[in-house]
Write a protein that holds these residues in place. Sequence first.
Motif, short mmCIF file in Angstrom:
data_model
loop_
_atom_site.label_atom_id
_atom_site.label_comp_id
_atom_site.label_asym_id
_atom_site.label_seq_id
_atom_site.Cartn_x
_atom_site.Cartn_y
_atom_site.Cartn_z
N SER A 119 1.00 -1.25 -0.14
CA SER A 119 -0.06 -0.09 -0.01
C SER A 119 0.99 1.35 0.08
O SER A 119 2.12 1.11 0.51
CB SER A 119 -1.01 -0.07 1.32
OG SER A 119 -0.15 0.16 2.47
N ALA A 147 -3.11 -4.07 8.25
CA ALA A 147 -3.46 -4.39 7.00
C ALA A 147 -3.62 -3.25 5.89
O ALA A 147 -3.93 -1.99 6.24
CB ALA A 147 -4.90 -5.21 7.06
N PRO A 148 -3.49 -3.58 4.69
CA PRO A 148 -2.75 -4.86 4.16
C PRO A 148 -1.40 -5.13 4.36
O PRO A 148 -0.87 -5.82 3.84
CB PRO A 148 -2.86 -4.42 2.66
CG PRO A 148 -3.07 -2.93 2.32
CD PRO A 148 -3.72 -2.41 3.63
N GLY A 149 -0.64 -3.82 4.86
CA GLY A 149 0.88 -4.19 5.32
C GLY A 149 1.88 -3.36 4.63
O GLY A 149 3.07 -3.63 4.90
N GLY A 150 1.37 -2.10 4.46
CA GLY A 150 2.60 -1.21 3.83
C GLY A 150 3.35 -0.95 4.98
O GLY A 150 4.60 -0.69 4.56
N TRP A 151 3.26 -0.69 6.05
CA TRP A 151 4.09 -0.41 7.22
C TRP A 151 4.88 -1.89 7.66
O TRP A 151 6.17 -1.54 8.04
CB TRP A 151 3.14 -0.19 8.59
CG TRP A 151 2.75 1.67 8.41
CD1 TRP A 151 2.51 2.11 7.35
CD2 TRP A 151 2.81 2.55 9.43
NE1 TRP A 151 2.12 3.62 7.52
CE2 TRP A 151 2.30 3.90 8.88
CE3 TRP A 151 3.04 2.55 10.81
CZ2 TRP A 151 1.93 4.82 9.37
CZ3 TRP A 151 2.68 3.80 11.76
CH2 TRP A 151 2.18 5.00 11.16
N ILE A 202 -1.35 -6.79 13.63
CA ILE A 202 -2.57 -7.02 14.45
C ILE A 202 -3.50 -6.10 13.62
O ILE A 202 -3.63 -5.17 13.17
CB ILE A 202 -2.55 -6.22 15.90
CG1 ILE A 202 -1.23 -6.58 16.57
CG2 ILE A 202 -3.58 -6.81 16.63
CD1 ILE A 202 -0.85 -8.07 16.74
N ASP A 203 -4.49 -7.04 12.99
CA ASP A 203 -5.65 -6.36 12.08
C ASP A 203 -6.61 -7.59 11.74
O ASP A 203 -6.22 -8.45 11.53
CB ASP A 203 -5.10 -5.82 10.76
CG ASP A 203 -6.00 -4.61 10.30
OD1 ASP A 203 -7.07 -4.96 10.25
OD2 ASP A 203 -5.50 -3.71 10.29
N ASP A 232 -7.03 -9.46 15.77
CA ASP A 232 -7.45 -9.21 16.78
C ASP A 232 -7.67 -7.64 16.95
O ASP A 232 -7.26 -6.77 16.25
CB ASP A 232 -6.25 -9.66 18.04
CG ASP A 232 -7.00 -9.71 19.53
OD1 ASP A 232 -8.28 -9.21 19.73
OD2 ASP A 232 -6.23 -10.52 20.17
N ASP A 233 -8.03 -7.28 18.12
CA ASP A 233 -8.49 -5.74 18.40
C ASP A 233 -7.24 -5.13 18.80
O ASP A 233 -6.59 -5.58 19.98
CB ASP A 233 -9.42 -5.66 19.68
CG ASP A 233 -9.82 -4.27 19.79
OD1 ASP A 233 -9.08 -3.39 19.30
OD2 ASP A 233 -10.81 -3.88 20.47
N ASP A 259 -1.12 2.70 12.98
CA ASP A 259 -1.72 3.38 11.91
C ASP A 259 -3.30 2.99 11.83
O ASP A 259 -3.90 3.06 10.88
CB ASP A 259 -1.22 2.89 10.55
CG ASP A 259 -1.61 3.98 9.39
OD1 ASP A 259 -1.96 5.16 9.56
OD2 ASP A 259 -1.59 3.48 8.14
N MET A 260 -3.85 2.79 13.20
CA MET A 260 -5.33 2.42 13.08
C MET A 260 -5.88 3.67 12.95
O MET A 260 -5.90 4.89 13.49
CB MET A 260 -5.65 1.99 14.63
CG MET A 260 -5.08 0.39 14.82
SD MET A 260 -5.60 -0.50 16.19
CE MET A 260 -4.94 0.60 17.51
#
Length: 355
Positions: free
Chosen positions: A186, A221-225, A239-240, A259-260, A277-278
């Motif tokens: 991403s 998600a999707p995993g850029g970081w 975690i996502d 998970d949360d 990055d939530m």
Amino acid sequence: MKHLLLYCRPGFEGECAQEIEARAAEREVFGFARLKGNTGYVLFECYQESDSAKLLNQLPVSKLIFARQMLRVAPQVLDMSTEDRLNPLYMAAAEDLPECGRLWVETPDTNEGKELNRLCRSIATPMKAFFKKAGKLTAKENDDKPVLHVCFTGTDSAFIGYSQPKNHYPHLMGIMRLKFPKDAPSRSTLKLEEAFHYFLSKTQREKRMESGMNAVDLGAAPGGWTYQLVQKGMMVSAIDNGPMDQKLMDTGQVKHVRDDGFKWLPKKRNVHWLVCDMIESPKRVANLMCDWFIGDWCVEAIFNLKLPVKRRFHTVEECLEIIYERLDEAGVPYRLAAKHLYYDREEITVHLSRK
Ligand SMILES: C[S@@+](CC[C@H](N)C(=O)[O-])C[C@H]1O[C@@H](n2cnc3c(N)ncnc32)[C@H](O)[C@@H]1O
């Protein structure tokens, strides 16, 4: 020269203005900010002429979250003839301009600014020669001297001024441009890459981002970081509830936990990097970061605070205040830096590290 010119992301002139007024007042410098929406800059006029030099020297640009660059400038030069832009620019600033070691011909970061790129490119060489001859630019580029900035706001208007080499962001227009890695899942990946470059020096990056380190990515998600952490050889708990990029999972370095992010904690205290990055309330995220530091669950964190539509500057101040208060109360020694980075949009990025 009693003005400071601050570059910012277009649309954030209000925040940039509130911030410079607040930080200047803390240093007993008073003045007022002039701004026009979506211009990508703010002009701060000090009541006292010498105060703009005081701020340029004493207010670290790294302490300003919304400003990308800070220069001391002459009043905007207007109605320049297309035949001769150099003399009017020189005349506007000559008296107060120190000898500079480099020239940056820039524009604000706007669509109108982009249309001036050709002018900037074509004028840069004659402008350099002109200012060298006038004794305002060293013969050879010298990074220990101030940078001479000319910022075109139109074909016939510009600001001219300078920034200090030890107190500026060493990139044209205050922007570090990065290339999007083709295999990253991403575009968000650029936010974390820029953050690593902005907050850590090369030596710090080498020391503090080693292969084999453990990292946690909340809202991955999707995993850029996660991609950035994997590139550095780290082992990542992502975690996502959303799906992660399969290629990243295939590296074997990523454990995807559905998970949360506000509830999950690692089993062991062996995490160096926490990134987050939530898209969640910024105060909730600020408190979550405090929980991780007070609980000694990580050593360093980089996280975004998503900004609301209104009261963005106040929200940032409130969030940072939460962190200062909670960590001070818990006796956690820390360093904190925050910036509205180039690849950030409606958010700022914060780097928090245990001292
Ligand atoms: C902006 S995206 C993250 C993008 C990611 N950093 C990247 O570079 O690909 C925000 C993510 O946060 C996740 N998220 C939001 N609230 C969450 C929560 N409470 N727990 C875990 N993930 C959450 C969303 O599912 C979404 O995937």
